[in-house]
Design a protein around this motif. Structure first.
Motif, PDB file in Angstrom:
ATOM      1  N   ARG A 321      69.464  20.114  34.491  1.00 50.54           N
ATOM      2  CA  ARG A 321      70.079  19.932  33.175  1.00 50.54           C
ATOM      3  C   ARG A 321      71.321  20.790  32.983  1.00 50.54           C
ATOM      4  O   ARG A 321      72.088  20.554  32.050  1.00 50.54           O
ATOM      5  N   ILE A 322      71.540  21.772  33.830  1.00 49.06           N
ATOM      6  CA  ILE A 322      72.660  22.683  33.613  1.00 49.06           C
ATOM      7  C   ILE A 322      73.928  22.111  34.229  1.00 49.06           C
ATOM      8  O   ILE A 322      73.894  21.194  35.053  1.00 49.06           O
ATOM      9  N   VAL A 323      75.053  22.663  33.803  1.00 51.39           N
ATOM     10  CA  VAL A 323      76.363  22.348  34.374  1.00 51.39           C
ATOM     11  C   VAL A 323      76.933  23.644  34.922  1.00 51.39           C
ATOM     12  O   VAL A 323      76.905  24.675  34.245  1.00 51.39           O
ATOM     13  N   VAL A 324      77.436  23.606  36.145  1.00 52.27           N
ATOM     14  CA  VAL A 324      78.018  24.789  36.770  1.00 52.27           C
ATOM     15  C   VAL A 324      79.511  24.592  36.916  1.00 52.27           C
ATOM     16  O   VAL A 324      80.008  23.466  37.018  1.00 52.27           O
ATOM     17  N   ALA A 325      80.234  25.704  36.914  1.00 50.45           N
ATOM     18  CA  ALA A 325      81.688  25.689  37.079  1.00 50.45           C
ATOM     19  C   ALA A 325      82.068  26.714  38.140  1.00 50.45           C
ATOM     20  O   ALA A 325      81.452  27.776  38.228  1.00 50.45           O
ATOM     21  N   PRO A 326      83.063  26.404  38.977  1.00 49.93           N
ATOM     22  CA  PRO A 326      83.411  27.317  40.067  1.00 49.93           C
ATOM     23  C   PRO A 326      84.157  28.543  39.579  1.00 49.93           C
ATOM     24  O   PRO A 326      84.962  28.476  38.648  1.00 49.93           O
ATOM     25  N   ILE A 327      83.878  29.669  40.225  1.00 51.11           N
ATOM     26  CA  ILE A 327      84.578  30.907  39.901  1.00 51.11           C
ATOM     27  C   ILE A 327      85.943  30.949  40.573  1.00 51.11           C
ATOM     28  O   ILE A 327      86.944  31.307  39.960  1.00 51.11           O
ATOM     29  N   GLU A 328      85.976  30.576  41.858  1.00 51.61           N
ATOM     30  CA  GLU A 328      87.226  30.696  42.610  1.00 51.61           C
ATOM     31  C   GLU A 328      88.265  29.710  42.094  1.00 51.61           C
ATOM     32  O   GLU A 328      87.927  28.587  41.713  1.00 51.61           O
ATOM     33  N   PRO A 329      89.540  30.110  42.080  1.00 50.63           N
ATOM     34  CA  PRO A 329      90.585  29.141  41.735  1.00 50.63           C
ATOM     35  C   PRO A 329      90.577  27.985  42.720  1.00 50.63           C
ATOM     36  O   PRO A 329      90.385  28.189  43.927  1.00 50.63           O
TER      37      PRO A 329
END
Length: 563
Positions: A321-329
């Motif tokens: 159910r979660i959404v993840v976003a990348p840390i690295e540019p």
């Protein structure tokens, strides 16, 4: 400048939402592509307050710092017919789910999760456990089986006595004891009484099987262990490609935000010119069309980012159910394999390190053992052995008595020519065909590994050229947009002034240039991961202190950092 990618432990990452969709991409608007990429502000900071995490409007990256038009300070009169429309359907570019929390994730942490939680790796490990159990069973063939329990016999009717005559006999007997023998089963009771005999098929140990079966089973264990390494290699590649898809969506979203900000500034500018009569209303309508198109792209890339996030979440086996976003540019360049390494060295590295080749080689060795076993089977004897001991007694009719100790032993050593030798010959032919098949599969895997190495290396070289061209394109697009805005500042009707609608093409060119550079960088990173997978993931050697002399090209590089 080169730097290593470092990861934060996943435990604090999963409890916070300090980063947002596309976090870290703001550096793209501020830096030329040829300059080093620094870590995004706040990438290593701890969690923020819960209010920020739960606010859906903070879940998508804000416009780039350089996205504001130089003419943002231009005054625009409030004329209803030339008023900019507001985005419909709520705030622009928010997460698809209301109140959706966004969790940060980095590449190294995602790779660790994939290596520890991937189901294909777990399945491969269970196959190793099965193969080890088969090896233990093959080694235990030399050990006898024990059969414990009573054997009662009752006979009424005619029977042939030892001397030969047939007589009417009524008797019963009971045997209490145990039998030890090579075999796994016993037959029914015998007319003469005593311990139940073992069947001829299960009481025999084939010495050829006892010798060669453990050797073949050991090779199967090694093949399955190599299969675990192959599954790990595939799982990490799959996760890497999914993560790059996530970075691609985040980068495109940030580019769309910047383009939308430029289009909005252009729409305000053309509206101002149209009100004063210095411009055309048609130019304003064209600018509005571009603005709505860019806003549509923002929503499109939000959806693409969440779809890519779902794939990363699946591969890391996090909460779906979660959404993840990348840390690295997204524009970070990763180097796992040295660009200077010749293709011959890469192919050799792949043939030496790929676990699939080790797996197939072990299976070839197993078929060679079975072929040798089939050829020697008629010349190696088989052994039938049985020993039983216990108490035995009985008598006529229902009488039980005369119990005494009793022991029986049978030993038989014999050679077998199965089906007059034709059965043995067929067994040899089948074993030889299995050997040929395993050998051909090994050669097929070698060809596939070499082809994958060459394909990944060619993709990497092509991406290097694309990055070089895109790096030249992006500064020109930035300068073009800047010059056009400068000309507009001179005012309408002045010599050399730019017509406001002419800024539309530089806005589009800048968005395309940024997209070209982003895609070329991610194509290079994807080729790097595929090449690293193709050569079997050799260990990355940590650099030593000081300034070492330039070594000869090797199949891999210890460097993994931005360009």
């Amino acid at each position: 400048m080169e730097r290593r990618i470092r990861s934060n432990p996943m435990a604090p990452l999963l409890g916070t939402a300090t980063l947002v969709l596309g976090l870290g991409t703001s550096a793209m608007a501020q830096m030329p592509p040829t300059l080093p990429i620094e870590p995004p502000p706040g990438a290593g900071e701890g969690p923020k307050d819960e209010q920020q995490r739960d606010d859906g409007r903070d879940a998508i990256p804000e416009p780039l710092p350089g996205a504001e038009s130089p003419l943002a300070e231009t005054e625009v009169n409030d004329v209803p017919s030339l008023r900019l429309p507001s985005p419909s359907g709520g705030p622009l570019g928010t997460p698809l789910g209301p109140g959706q929390a966004i969790y940060p994730i980095d590449l190294a942490g995602a790779l660790r999760l994939a290596g520890a939680r991937d189901l294909d790796i777990a399945i491969a490990r269970t196959r190793v456990a099965q193969a080890v159990a088969d090896l233990s069973a093959a080694r235990a063939v030399w050990l006898p089986s024990l059969f414990l329990g009573p054997n009662w016999i009752r006979h009424d009717g005619t029977a042939q006595v030892v001397e030969g005559p047939v007589r009417h006999i009524s008797k019963s007997s009971l045997f209490l004891g145990a039998t030890g023998a090579f075999g796994q089963g016993v037959t029914g009771p015998i007319p003469g009484g005593g311990p139940a005999p073992l069947s001829s098929t299960t009481a025999v140990i084939r010495i050829s099987d006892a010798i060669f079966a453990p050797l073949a089973a050991r090779q199967v264990v090694e093949a399955n262990r190599a299969g675990v390494a192959a599954a790990t290699n595939d799982a990490l590649l799959g996760l890497s490609e999914a993560y790059l898809d996530l970075q691609l969506a985040a980068g495109r979203l940030q580019i769309a935000r910047e383009a939308a900000a430029h289009a909005e500034a252009l729409a305000e500018l053309t509206a101002s010119y149209a009100r004063t009569g210095a411009g055309l209303e048609a130019d304003y309508r064209r600018a509005l069309t571009e603005l709505e198109r860019r806003r549509k792209e923002i929503e499109q890339y939000v959806g693409q980012l969440e779809v890519a996030s779902a794939e990363v979440v699946r591969r890391t086996r996090l909460d779906p159910r979660i959404v993840v976003a990348p840390i690295e540019p997204p524009e970070t360049v990763l180097r796992l394999v040295a660009d200077e390494c010749p293709i011959d060295s890469l192919i050799v590295a792949g043939l030496q390190n790929r676990p699939e080749l080790a797996q197939n080689q072990a299976l070839v060795e197993a078929t060679l053992v079975r072929l040798k076993q089939a050829r020697l089977r008629p010349f190696i004897p088989s052994l039938a052995l049985r020993y039983s001991g216990g108490g035995f007694g009985g008598g006529p009719n229902d009488f039980f008595g005369d119990f005494e100790g009793r022991s029986d032993a049978d030993v038989n050593l014999f050679w077998t020519l199965e089906n007059l030798g034709f059965g043995d010959r067929a067994r040899i032919r089948r074993s030889d065909a299995e050997r040929q098949e395993a050998t051909l599969r090994l050669v097929q895997t070698q060809d596939r590994v070499a082809a994958q190495v060459v394909q990944a290396d060619k993709s990497r070289l092509a991406a290097i050229r694309q990055m070089d061209r895109a790096a030249r394109e992006l500064p020109e697009a930035l300068r073009s947009l800047e010059l056009n805005f400068t000309n507009i500042r001179r005012g309408a009707g002045l010599p050399g002034a730019t017509r406001p609608i002419e800024v539309l093409q530089p806005i589009q060119a800048l968005a395309q240039a940024r997209t070209d550079y982003l895609e070329s960088v991610l194509a290079y990173n994807r080729a790097q991961f595929r090449l690293y997978h193709a050569i079997g993931r050799p260990p990355l050697v940590a650099p030593t202190g000081g300034e070492p002399p330039a070594p000869p090209p090797t199949p891999f590089s210890p460097l993994m950092g931005p360009h």
